[in-house]
Write an enzyme that holds these catalytic residues in place. Structure first.
Site, PDB file in Angstrom:
ATOM      1  N   PRO A 173       0.785  -1.241   0.000  1.00 11.11           N
ATOM      2  CA  PRO A 173       0.000   0.000   0.000  1.00 11.11           C
ATOM      3  C   PRO A 173       0.810   1.281   0.000  1.00 11.11           C
ATOM      4  O   PRO A 173       0.271   2.348  -0.260  1.00 11.11           O
ATOM      5  CB  PRO A 173      -0.807  -0.121   1.292  1.00 11.11           C
ATOM      6  CG  PRO A 173       0.082  -0.911   2.197  1.00 11.11           C
ATOM      7  CD  PRO A 173       0.767  -1.909   1.312  1.00 11.11           C
TER       8      PRO A 173
ATOM      9  N   GLY B 163      -0.118  -2.096  -4.174  1.00 10.16           N
ATOM     10  CA  GLY B 163      -1.019  -3.099  -3.614  1.00 10.16           C
ATOM     11  C   GLY B 163      -0.677  -4.478  -4.118  1.00 10.16           C
ATOM     12  O   GLY B 163       0.473  -4.922  -4.085  1.00 10.16           O
TER      13      GLY B 163
ATOM     14  N   LYS C  27      -0.330   6.000 -14.372  1.00 13.00           N
ATOM     15  CA  LYS C  27      -1.457   6.697 -14.980  1.00 13.00           C
ATOM     16  C   LYS C  27      -1.910   7.806 -14.047  1.00 13.00           C
ATOM     17  O   LYS C  27      -1.821   7.690 -12.829  1.00 13.00           O
ATOM     18  CB  LYS C  27      -2.620   5.726 -15.222  1.00 13.00           C
ATOM     19  CG  LYS C  27      -2.289   4.563 -16.147  1.00 13.00           C
ATOM     20  CD  LYS C  27      -3.537   3.717 -16.369  1.00 13.00           C
ATOM     21  CE  LYS C  27      -3.240   2.525 -17.274  1.00 13.00           C
ATOM     22  NZ  LYS C  27      -2.411   1.520 -16.622  1.00 13.00           N
TER      23      LYS C  27
ATOM     24  N   ASP D 152       4.340   1.970 -11.069  1.00 13.06           N
ATOM     25  CA  ASP D 152       3.163   2.827 -11.068  1.00 13.06           C
ATOM     26  C   ASP D 152       3.505   4.207 -10.507  1.00 13.06           C
ATOM     27  O   ASP D 152       4.545   4.407  -9.871  1.00 13.06           O
ATOM     28  CB  ASP D 152       2.042   2.203 -10.216  1.00 13.06           C
ATOM     29  CG  ASP D 152       1.406   0.997 -10.898  1.00 13.06           C
ATOM     30  OD1 ASP D 152       1.628   0.835 -12.106  1.00 13.06           O
ATOM     31  OD2 ASP D 152       0.700   0.228 -10.225  1.00 13.06           O
TER      32      ASP D 152
ATOM     33  N   MET E  70     -10.584   3.171  -4.985  1.00 11.54           N
ATOM     34  CA  MET E  70     -10.664   4.099  -6.130  1.00 11.54           C
ATOM     35  C   MET E  70     -12.049   4.747  -6.239  1.00 11.54           C
ATOM     36  O   MET E  70     -12.556   4.974  -7.333  1.00 11.54           O
ATOM     37  CB  MET E  70     -10.310   3.366  -7.431  1.00 11.54           C
ATOM     38  CG  MET E  70      -8.898   2.807  -7.435  1.00 11.54           C
ATOM     39  SD  MET E  70      -8.516   1.837  -8.915  1.00 11.54           S
ATOM     40  CE  MET E  70      -9.516   0.369  -8.623  1.00 11.54           C
TER      41      MET E  70
END
Length: 565
Positions: free
Chosen positions: A220, A296, A265, A243, A379
């Site tokens: 996380p 994650g 992204k 990421d 999200m």
């Protein structure tokens, strides 16, 4: 017919009929280590002998309905049309593959004419049109030199294994070009050593390195939640593809020469998933070890499944290293257990990013509103107001305890709690932001007592550590345990001298000194290493008293057990 070879090892294969044709099928099935059951009132002497030795099970009777229960395949050679139709009906009902000898319209598979030599099996079929023609093909094949190439199978298998071990890839066309008559002649003359060397030399000359991709869950945010295997892969990777939200302290664990590529992204932009897939494939095909570091867990709303699917399609080796998903970690760091015997016996994890878009993959909020237990939404920050309204409209009480955990497990973690009908406004008013994990359920009540992380004394503080890189780790770890974010910027760097002459001069006369004073742990290690490098040991310090400045320096001497103190 679709040509295929079937693995029947240890599987129940039923042969109905004990004549010469049945015997032929029994023998061939046993050659493939099948578990054979023969059903017939009479059988040939060969089948009787096999039954007597326990090689087959013989049911001395006619076929009965139910005989195909748990069968993998069945072969019928009864020469009785009515019985054959009954067998076909049961096989269809039980989804058992069936071959009725010489009765093509009752077959769900047909047995080809087979030629074997060593590890090679060549099967010929005419689709039931003419078994005699298939046998003719087989006999001509067996009498030709073509089947002799089967003798190369063991050598080629060794070659494939060596290339895999050396992580080399050879195009199929080049493999074929290496299978020559010269190679066959060497093997048939018994000179396998020369044949193998010729094969490997030819393959390696046209090979290219094979890389691999590891889909690693980074957890996380807190670097210490990375798994041991994930850390090992990160430290040895040639390329790290990560990421946007990956903690920089994780990236600092990479090799100094590793290529680090950000493919993160951002809302409304960033790299397309297809571009990321293509980059992973092309990089691995350069023979590089690629770590795809994903926040994650790779397979929990991380699109890791899509990337794995693309790698499979491209023939790129990959592995998956699970990570701690924020669906579990963020509530835990906020003091909210997802299950508790007095509050919830289950939890559900959904994505909130598709809410309100009307897509077929959008969560079923009506069902989720009525599902007991804890609801975790990932999200869902941007759509939180809409999500809460849909849950309430479909039956979830507006008074349900709820929480939003922003930046879970990071030192700047923030948590807001309140009722479901007002949690979105509360979280925004307190300055929370994405990434955020939403928890809905009675377990949120436990946060007041179990809030351990946000009570740490240095939470949210950034502390500059200026010690040398190899000495900063312990202090940084202690600071992290107190909730701080250590920032390592070494202001000094300890390196060996260009010229050891003065140190060597002093060490040569060290027995004439009364005292040696070590001002740092670095000095202890440098002197001891130089003693060893010049062929000495701690006996050179006999009679000399040793003093240290600071307890860390003393500990360094104690750790070198052979030095006198």
């Amino acid at each position: 017919y679709y040509p295929a070879f079937i693995d029947v090892r240890g599987r129940r294969c039923v042969v109905i009929g004990g004549g010469a044709l049945g015997e032929e099928k029994v023998v061939k099935l046993l050659e493939c280590d099948a578990r054979v059951i023969v059903i017939a009132p009479e059988v040939t002497s060969v089948v009787k002998g096999l039954a007597a030795k326990g090689k087959v099970e013989w049911l001395m009777r006619q076929y009965r309905s139910g005989d195909l229960a748990q069968a993998f395949i069945a072969i019928a050679s009864t020469e009785d049309d009515e019985i054959d139709r009954q067998i076909y009906g049961e096989a269809e009902e039980r989804n058992v593959l069936l071959n009725v000898v010489d009765v093509t319209h009752l077959c769900t598979f047909i047995a080809p004419s087979v030629a074997r030599r060593g590890e090679v099996t060549v099967a010929t079929s005419t689709g039931g049109a003419s078994p005699a023609l298939a046998r003719t093909f087989r006999e001509k094949l067996e009498s030709s030199r073509i089947l002799e190439y089967a003798d190369l199978a063991p050598v080629l298998a060794r070659g494939r294994a060596e290339l895999r071990q050396r992580k080399l890839r050879v195009a199929p066309d080049h493999w074929q070009s290496c299978i020559t008559e010269e190679l066959l002649d060497l093997v048939q003359r018994g000179d396998e050593t020369t044949a193998y060397k010729m094969l490997i030399d030819g393959l390696v000359a046209e090979s290219e390195p094979i890389g691999s991709v590891s889909l690693v869950g980074a957890g996380p945010g807190e670097p210490e939640l990375l798994t041991v295997k994930g850390l090992r892969l990160l430290e040895t990777a040639d390329v790290i593809v990560h990421d946007r939200l990956i903690n920089n302290r994780l990236l600092a664990m990479a090799r100094p020469d590793a290529e680090v590529v950000d493919v993160g992204k951002i809302p409304g932009g960033g790299r397309r998933q297809s571009d990321i897939n293509n980059f992973l494939i092309s990089t691995a095909r350069q023979g590089k070890r690629v770590v795809r570091l994903k926040g994650g867990d790779p397979f929990v709303f991380g699109r890791g499944g899509e990337e794995a699917d693309a790698l499979v399609a491209a023939g790129v080796p990959f592995e998956v290293v699970p990570g701690v998903t924020s669906a579990v970690a963020a509530p835990a760091y906020a003091g909210i257990p997802l299950t508790h015997r007095e509050h919830a016996s289950s939890f559900t994890v959904v994505t909130g990013s598709l809410s309100g878009k009307g897509g077929g993959n959008s969560p079923d909020w009506e069902t989720l509103a009525k599902t007991p237990g804890t609801l975790v939404i990932l999200m869902g920050w941007r759509n939180l107001s809409d999500i809460a309204a849909k849950l309430i409209a479909n039956g979830r009480s507006g008074a349900t305890p709820s929480a939003v955990v922003s930046w879970g497990s990071e030192p700047w973690q923030m948590t807001a709690t309140g009722r479901l009908d007002s949690i979105a406004d509360i979280a925004k008013s307190q300055g929370l932001e994405a990434p955020a994990t939403v928890v809905v359920g009675d377990v949120v009540r436990l946060r007041e007592r179990l809030n351990w992380f946000e009570s740490l004394p240095l939470l949210g503080r950034r502390v500059l550590v200026t010690r040398t890189r190899n000495q900063a780790g312990l202090l940084s770890r202690h600071l992290g345990e107190l909730g701080a974010t250590p920032i390592e910027i070494p202001t000094i760097d300890v390196r060996p001298p260009h010229d050891y002459s003065k140190l060597d001069e002093a060490l040569a006369e060290v027995s004439e000194f009364d005292w040696i004073v070590f001002a740092s742990a670095n000095a202890v290690r440098a002197v001891y290493d130089r003693l060893v490098a010049t062929g000495r040991d701690s006996r050179s310090l006999h009679g000399v008293s040793v003093a240290t400045i600071g307890p860390a320096t003393a500990d360094a001497i104690v750790s070198l057990e052979s030095l006198p103190i």
